[in-house]
Design a protein around this motif. Structure first.
Motif, PDB file in Angstrom:
ATOM      1  N   GLY A  95       0.824  -1.206   0.000  1.00  0.00           N
ATOM      2  CA  GLY A  95       0.000   0.000   0.000  1.00  0.00           C
ATOM      3  C   GLY A  95       0.856   1.252   0.000  1.00  0.00           C
ATOM      4  N   VAL A  96       1.932   1.242   0.782  1.00  0.00           N
ATOM      5  CA  VAL A  96       2.837   2.399   0.831  1.00  0.00           C
ATOM      6  C   VAL A  96       3.535   2.581  -0.513  1.00  0.00           C
ATOM      7  N   ILE A  97       3.934   1.480  -1.141  1.00  0.00           N
ATOM      8  CA  ILE A  97       4.592   1.576  -2.445  1.00  0.00           C
ATOM      9  C   ILE A  97       3.656   2.201  -3.475  1.00  0.00           C
ATOM     10  N   VAL A  98       2.403   1.750  -3.506  1.00  0.00           N
ATOM     11  CA  VAL A  98       1.442   2.330  -4.458  1.00  0.00           C
ATOM     12  C   VAL A  98       1.176   3.794  -4.109  1.00  0.00           C
ATOM     13  N   TYR A  99       1.100   4.109  -2.827  1.00  0.00           N
ATOM     14  CA  TYR A  99       0.940   5.507  -2.385  1.00  0.00           C
ATOM     15  C   TYR A  99       2.045   6.375  -2.985  1.00  0.00           C
ATOM     16  N   GLN A 100       3.282   5.902  -2.902  1.00  0.00           N
ATOM     17  CA  GLN A 100       4.407   6.675  -3.413  1.00  0.00           C
ATOM     18  C   GLN A 100       4.387   6.761  -4.939  1.00  0.00           C
ATOM     19  N   LEU A 101       4.003   5.671  -5.600  1.00  0.00           N
ATOM     20  CA  LEU A 101       3.913   5.724  -7.055  1.00  0.00           C
ATOM     21  C   LEU A 101       2.826   6.692  -7.504  1.00  0.00           C
ATOM     22  N   LEU A 102       1.707   6.721  -6.784  1.00  0.00           N
ATOM     23  CA  LEU A 102       0.660   7.703  -7.085  1.00  0.00           C
ATOM     24  C   LEU A 102       1.176   9.128  -6.882  1.00  0.00           C
ATOM     25  N   ARG A 103       1.885   9.328  -5.785  1.00  0.00           N
ATOM     26  CA  ARG A 103       2.432  10.656  -5.500  1.00  0.00           C
ATOM     27  C   ARG A 103       3.376  11.097  -6.618  1.00  0.00           C
ATOM     28  N   MET A 104       4.193  10.161  -7.095  1.00  0.00           N
ATOM     29  CA  MET A 104       5.119  10.480  -8.191  1.00  0.00           C
ATOM     30  C   MET A 104       4.375  10.745  -9.490  1.00  0.00           C
ATOM     31  N   SER A 105       3.293  10.008  -9.695  1.00  0.00           N
ATOM     32  CA  SER A 105       2.491  10.226 -10.892  1.00  0.00           C
ATOM     33  C   SER A 105       1.931  11.639 -10.920  1.00  0.00           C
ATOM     34  N   TYR A 106       1.357  12.060  -9.804  1.00  0.00           N
ATOM     35  CA  TYR A 106       0.816  13.418  -9.726  1.00  0.00           C
ATOM     36  C   TYR A 106       1.923  14.468  -9.799  1.00  0.00           C
ATOM     37  N   ALA A 107       3.110  14.123  -9.288  1.00  0.00           N
ATOM     38  CA  ALA A 107       4.205  15.090  -9.259  1.00  0.00           C
ATOM     39  C   ALA A 107       4.677  15.465 -10.657  1.00  0.00           C
ATOM     40  N   GLN A 108       4.348  14.648 -11.644  1.00  0.00           N
ATOM     41  CA  GLN A 108       4.734  14.964 -13.016  1.00  0.00           C
ATOM     42  C   GLN A 108       3.848  16.040 -13.632  1.00  0.00           C
ATOM     43  N   GLU A 109       2.700  16.290 -13.003  1.00  0.00           N
ATOM     44  CA  GLU A 109       1.772  17.269 -13.531  1.00  0.00           C
ATOM     45  C   GLU A 109       2.087  18.658 -12.997  1.00  0.00           C
ATOM     46  N   GLU A 110       1.609  19.666 -13.696  1.00  0.00           N
ATOM     47  CA  GLU A 110       1.770  21.031 -13.220  1.00  0.00           C
ATOM     48  C   GLU A 110       1.043  21.188 -11.887  1.00  0.00           C
ATOM     49  N   MET A 111       1.712  21.695 -10.876  1.00  0.00           N
ATOM     50  CA  MET A 111       1.198  21.852  -9.518  1.00  0.00           C
ATOM     51  C   MET A 111       0.929  20.498  -8.851  1.00  0.00           C
ATOM     52  N   GLY A 112       1.491  19.436  -9.415  1.00  0.00           N
ATOM     53  CA  GLY A 112       1.238  18.099  -8.884  1.00  0.00           C
ATOM     54  C   GLY A 112       1.846  17.848  -7.517  1.00  0.00           C
ATOM     55  N   LEU A 113       2.859  18.593  -7.164  1.00  0.00           N
ATOM     56  CA  LEU A 113       3.474  18.401  -5.854  1.00  0.00           C
ATOM     57  C   LEU A 113       2.539  18.806  -4.724  1.00  0.00           C
ATOM     58  N   ASP A 114       1.501  19.564  -5.055  1.00  0.00           N
ATOM     59  CA  ASP A 114       0.520  19.982  -4.057  1.00  0.00           C
ATOM     60  C   ASP A 114      -0.728  19.112  -4.071  1.00  0.00           C
ATOM     61  N   VAL A 115      -0.608  17.885  -4.591  1.00  0.00           N
ATOM     62  CA  VAL A 115      -1.752  16.997  -4.701  1.00  0.00           C
ATOM     63  C   VAL A 115      -2.372  16.740  -3.328  1.00  0.00           C
ATOM     64  N   SER A 116      -3.686  16.664  -3.296  1.00  0.00           N
ATOM     65  CA  SER A 116      -4.391  16.379  -2.045  1.00  0.00           C
ATOM     66  C   SER A 116      -4.104  14.946  -1.597  1.00  0.00           C
ATOM     67  N   ILE A 117      -3.899  14.783  -0.320  1.00  0.00           N
ATOM     68  CA  ILE A 117      -3.630  13.454   0.222  1.00  0.00           C
ATOM     69  C   ILE A 117      -4.813  12.511  -0.009  1.00  0.00           C
ATOM     70  N   PHE A 118      -6.004  13.055  -0.157  1.00  0.00           N
ATOM     71  CA  PHE A 118      -7.192  12.226  -0.368  1.00  0.00           C
ATOM     72  C   PHE A 118      -7.150  11.509  -1.721  1.00  0.00           C
ATOM     73  N   LEU A 119      -6.366  12.038  -2.666  1.00  0.00           N
ATOM     74  CA  LEU A 119      -6.206  11.373  -3.949  1.00  0.00           C
ATOM     75  C   LEU A 119      -5.181  10.239  -3.879  1.00  0.00           C
ATOM     76  N   LEU A 120      -4.409  10.213  -2.800  1.00  0.00           N
ATOM     77  CA  LEU A 120      -3.378   9.186  -2.630  1.00  0.00           C
ATOM     78  C   LEU A 120      -3.815   8.060  -1.701  1.00  0.00           C
ATOM     79  N   LEU A 121      -4.734   8.358  -0.810  1.00  0.00           N
ATOM     80  CA  LEU A 121      -5.151   7.369   0.201  1.00  0.00           C
ATOM     81  C   LEU A 121      -5.810   6.104  -0.359  1.00  0.00           C
ATOM     82  N   PRO A 122      -6.405   6.130  -1.569  1.00  0.00           N
ATOM     83  CA  PRO A 122      -6.951   4.869  -2.096  1.00  0.00           C
ATOM     84  C   PRO A 122      -5.931   3.744  -2.169  1.00  0.00           C
ATOM     85  N   ALA A 123      -4.651   4.068  -2.158  1.00  0.00           N
ATOM     86  CA  ALA A 123      -3.607   3.032  -2.179  1.00  0.00           C
ATOM     87  C   ALA A 123      -3.783   2.040  -1.038  1.00  0.00           C
ATOM     88  N   PHE A 124      -4.311   2.515   0.084  1.00  0.00           N
ATOM     89  CA  PHE A 124      -4.406   1.655   1.261  1.00  0.00           C
ATOM     90  C   PHE A 124      -5.661   0.774   1.264  1.00  0.00           C
TER      91      PHE A 124
END
Length: 257
Positions: A95-124
């Motif tokens: 779950g943590v690995i997928v969380y991080q991969l999701l975070r990296m996916s969003y980080a590629q987008e403009e303003m992606g580093l500010d992604v809401s944590i609620f978009l990452l929590l489905p990993a768990f």
């Protein structure tokens, strides 16, 4: 002697916990250009180390059952302890690995580093499904030569293969863009979570004897696995996972559930 299998089980849990630590220390590397924020992406080593630790945990997880049978030290406590360790190593850590991969996916987008944590929590959801699957398995006495739902370690290893595929890509097929695509990752979350909690009849990789006729799907899966590993490196893990599901469905009448 009776505690030796439990030491293996606790080693499994320990490796899973350390894998979580490494996965949480991930720092993504992004290089932006002026071409509409096109980027090159590097998967950090710590995430790959976490993935490798889960493969070691899987080896230890296999050995604890083998050692328990060898020393005739199987027990109800060992069974429960094994499930608790698997929740950590093949539920929480993936779950943590997928969380991080999701975070990296969003980080590629403009303003992606500010992604809401609620978009990452489905990993768990993977972690929750793994815990449910293990609890269901513990109270079901009919899964000796066949499983109901995909075993948690199989899903854990599938997820663990993603950072390794990214770090060591196959020369035949490049799926790196998929593995850091948020929609692909969300799809993986839904599919593997459902596979774990479902009652889908799946093969247990146990041999009743050495007859090819009685163990045909197991032998086919082993042969496919060897070829896949030789040709595809870490990409062989998802290929073997998919082959396992397909063979289970094709040979479901041979399974004893």
């Amino acid at each position: 002697m009776k505690q030796i299998p439990n030491l293996f089980t606790l080693t499994n849990l320990f490796l899973g916990a350390v894998a979580i630590v490494f996965a949480l220390q991930t720092q993504s590397v992004l290089i932006y250009t002026n071409d509409e924020f096109a980027s090159s992406f590097n998967i950090p080593e710590n995430l790959s180390v976490a993935a490798l630790l889960l493969f070691f945990a899987a080896v230890v997880d296999f050995l604890d059952g083998f050692v328990a049978r060898l020393f005739k030290a199987t027990s109800e406590m060992g069974k429960q302890l094994d499930s608790l360790a698997d929740v950590v190593s093949f539920g929480v850590a993936p779950g943590v690995i997928v969380y991080q991969l999701l975070r990296m996916s969003y980080a590629q987008e403009e303003m992606g580093l500010d992604v809401s944590i609620f978009l990452l929590l489905p990993a768990f959801l993977i972690s929750c499904a793994a815990a449910y699957r293990l609890a269901k398995f513990n109270i079901d006495t009919t899964q000796q030569y066949g499983f109901k739902g995909v075993p948690t370690p199989a899903v854990g290893l599938l997820i663990a293969s993603f950072p390794l595929i990214l770090h060591f890509p196959s020369g035949f097929i490049n799926i790196n863009e998929w593995l850091i695509n948020k929609w692909f990752l969300y799809s993986v979350i839904i599919v593997v979570s459902w596979l774990m909690v479902s009652n889908l009849p799946l093969l247990a990789l146990k041999f009743k004897n050495f007859s090819f006729k009685n163990n045909q799907p197991q032998f086919i899966l082993i042969a496919l696995g060897i070829v896949a590993v030789l040709l595809l490196r870490w990409l062989a893990i998802p290929v073997i996972f998919i082959a396992y599901i397909i063979l289970s469905l094709l040979f479901k009448n041979k399974q004893s559930t």
